[in-house]
Enzyme design. Structure first.
Site, PDB file in Angstrom:
ATOM      1  N   HIS A 128       0.621  -1.312  -0.003  1.00  0.00           N
ATOM      2  CA  HIS A 128       0.097   0.057   0.211  1.00  0.00           C
ATOM      3  C   HIS A 128       0.799   1.247   0.015  1.00  0.00           C
ATOM      4  O   HIS A 128       0.741   2.076   0.800  1.00  0.00           O
ATOM      5  CB  HIS A 128      -0.990   0.051   0.995  1.00  0.00           C
ATOM      6  CG  HIS A 128      -0.301  -0.637   2.628  1.00  0.00           C
ATOM      7  ND1 HIS A 128       0.659   0.031   3.050  1.00  0.00           N
ATOM      8  CD2 HIS A 128      -0.888  -1.688   3.150  1.00  0.00           C
ATOM      9  CE1 HIS A 128       0.621  -0.613   4.356  1.00  0.00           C
ATOM     10  NE2 HIS A 128      -0.139  -1.647   4.489  1.00  0.00           N
ATOM     11  N   ASP A 147      -6.169  -4.125  -0.315  1.00  0.00           N
ATOM     12  CA  ASP A 147      -6.089  -3.887   1.100  1.00  0.00           C
ATOM     13  C   ASP A 147      -7.592  -3.849   1.653  1.00  0.00           C
ATOM     14  O   ASP A 147      -7.734  -3.111   2.531  1.00  0.00           O
ATOM     15  CB  ASP A 147      -5.398  -2.347   1.529  1.00  0.00           C
ATOM     16  CG  ASP A 147      -4.908  -2.444   2.958  1.00  0.00           C
ATOM     17  OD1 ASP A 147      -5.288  -3.521   3.600  1.00  0.00           O
ATOM     18  OD2 ASP A 147      -4.333  -1.588   3.420  1.00  0.00           O
ATOM     19  N   GLY A 176      -9.208   1.451   7.867  1.00  0.00           N
ATOM     20  CA  GLY A 176      -9.225   0.223   6.720  1.00  0.00           C
ATOM     21  C   GLY A 176     -10.890   0.216   6.002  1.00  0.00           C
ATOM     22  O   GLY A 176     -11.545   0.931   6.561  1.00  0.00           O
TER      23      GLY A 176
HETATM   24  O1  DOR Z   1      -6.353   0.333   7.155  1.00  0.00           O
HETATM   25  C1  DOR Z   1      -5.670  -0.631   7.363  1.00  0.00           C
HETATM   26  N1  DOR Z   1      -6.530  -1.749   7.695  1.00  0.00           N
HETATM   27  N2  DOR Z   1      -4.460  -0.771   7.165  1.00  0.00           N
HETATM   28  C2  DOR Z   1      -3.632  -1.955   7.767  1.00  0.00           C
HETATM   29  O2  DOR Z   1      -2.615  -1.626   7.603  1.00  0.00           O
HETATM   30  C3  DOR Z   1      -4.307  -2.839   8.537  1.00  0.00           C
HETATM   31  C4  DOR Z   1      -5.747  -2.812   8.160  1.00  0.00           C
HETATM   32  C5  DOR Z   1      -6.798  -3.690   8.952  1.00  0.00           C
HETATM   33  O3  DOR Z   1      -6.286  -4.928   9.192  1.00  0.00           O
HETATM   34  O4  DOR Z   1      -7.716  -3.330   9.432  1.00  0.00           O
HETATM   35 ZN    ZN Z   2      -0.838  -2.543   5.844  1.00  0.00          ZN
END
Ligand code: DOR
Ligand code: ZN
Length: 424
Positions: free
Chosen positions: A232, A305, A324
């Protein structure tokens, strides 16, 4: 059972194919790619005016199983994957417990065998419990069948430990995937550091916290003479550092996610927690650098992601909300809207980023449409408009950054291992 896909625009950059062709699928393999294939017994799919491409190989997906089945499961995530045209996912190891030992991997493999609608590959951890203190048994993880290692969500702070991990991964023949973030610099930040973070009264995450760690991770990979994949990538300095490293022959590859080439920090002005992810949405300049990096080949891969979180974890004060966004169902459309329609990439270029390059990086046969390759194929109407809303997302969690967006490009069929796993 055999399937004959007739008259679509078949895109296979590896074999320099971009032409109106038929594809015959027999069993779980592609058996023929040619004009006017005849096959009496086959089920025919009319792909006239449609794109026929390899299934997407998404190398950054959080399945949340085991441990957080309230957010997502192998069953629900792979359903979402099939709908989004994704036929292979690499499952990130920040599950509960983390994927740090063969026993855990075997347990997940059982669940996958039972519930997965598309191919699921497992990524193990670099360190035990992803705590950055003690290395996992990397050779044992490889033996149990993982395709890569990563402490995603965290970076391994210790240079010595990270160097050791890269050496062990190289010995084992495993790819190391880095979540490159210096926590000492990002601290308690929640959005990009800049004018918006000041205006909104939210703590910022600097570009520096990412690119300094990208630089370190690449330097260690060079020392270990090992391959490294940067996850990312969100900011312009990271793109520059990776471009330079590639020029000197270091084995570095990287990915970005659709939100980083579609949205900027301005999406945060309404404190929408569905715009909160780590790394954060950056500035317009960063977004332009990401697009340029995709165009010139510095950025190899687009991955979602996909990071599902429940409504309870998102519909709260901004600073407390989880980082996330979900992305399996929107990633291809985002690429069509922001990259294809705006002339950044053509269809073969998109297929390289979503399919071929991840296949090469992970050492998979898929990602191509030649005779003998796995029959993981998608059929896409790339002009079909749709609106992203909570009702049409099949992922268990609905935390999409694209809710309410009108996107172009719908997946009509997803074929995985020769079986239709999704039909619009
Ligand atoms: O936004 C994110 N969510 N970045 C991460 O590195 C981990 C991920 C998650 O596992 O929710
Ligand atoms: Zn990550």
């Amino acid at each position: 059972m055999s399937i004959l896909i007739k008259g679509g625009r078949v895109i296979d950059p590896e074999n320099k194919i971009d032409a109106k062709l038929d594809i015959l699928v027999e069993g779980n393999k592609i058996s023929k790619v040619a004009k006017n294939i005849q096959a009496q017994e086959a089920t025919i799919i009319d792909a006239d005016n449609k794109i026929v491409a390899p299934g997407i190989i998404d190398m950054h997906v959080h399945l949340r199983q085991p441990g957080r089945e309230d957010k997502e499961t192998v069953a629900t995530a792979t359903l979402a994957a099939a709908k989004g045209g994704v036929t292979t996912v690499l499952a990130m190891p920040n599950t509960q417990p983390a994927m740090d030992c063969p026993e855990g991997v075997r347990l997940l493999q059982e669940i996958i065998k039972k519930d997965a609608k598309v191919n699921v590959l497992i990524c193990g951890t670099i360190t035990k419990g992803r705590l950055g203190e003690e290395l996992s048994d990397i050779a044992a993880l490889k033996k149990s069948g993982v395709y890569a290692i990563s402490d995603d969500g965290c970076s391994v702070d210790s240079d010595e430990l990270m160097l050791e991990a890269l050496k062990k991964a190289k010995q084992a023949g495993l790819l190391t995937i880095c979540h490159s973030e210096d926590k000492k610099l990002s601290g308690k930040g929640v959005i990009n550091l800049g004018f918006n973070s000041t205006r909104l009264g939210l703590r910022g995450i600097s570009n520096e916290s990412e690119y300094k760690r990208v630089r370190r991770d690449i330097e260690l990979a060079k020392k270990a003479a090992s391959a490294v994949h940067i996850a990312h990538v969100s900011c312009r300095e990271s793109v520059e550092i990776i471009a330079q490293a590639k020029k000197t022959g270091i084995k570095v590859t990287c990915e970005t996610a659709p939100h980083y080439f579609t949205l900027t920090e301005d999406a945060l002005l309404g404190y929408d927690t569905n715009m909160k992810m780590n790394p954060p949405l950056r500035s317009k300049k960063d977004l332009m650098a990401i697009k340029q990096g995709l165009k010139d080949g510095t950025i190899d891969v687009i991955a979602s992601d996909h990071a599902p979180h429940t409504e309870n974890e998102k519909d709260i004060e901004f600073e407390r909300a989880e980082f996330g966004v979900v992305g399996l169902e929107t990633e291809l459309s985002a690429g069509i809207n922001e990259l294809l329609a705006k002339g950044v990439l053509d269809w073969p270029g998109l297929v390289e980023k979503y399919c071929l390059n991840p296949a090469k990086i992970l050492g998979l046969e898929a990602g191509r449409l030649a005779k003998g390759t796995p029959a993981d194929i998608i059929i896409v109407s790339d002009q079909e408009p749709w609106v992203v809303d909570k009702q049409n997302l099949v992922s268990k969690s609905k935390n999409s950054a694209f809710l309410g967006y009108s996107l172009k490009g719908a997946v009509d069929y997803t074929i995985c291992k020769g079986q239709v796993v999704y039909k619009r």
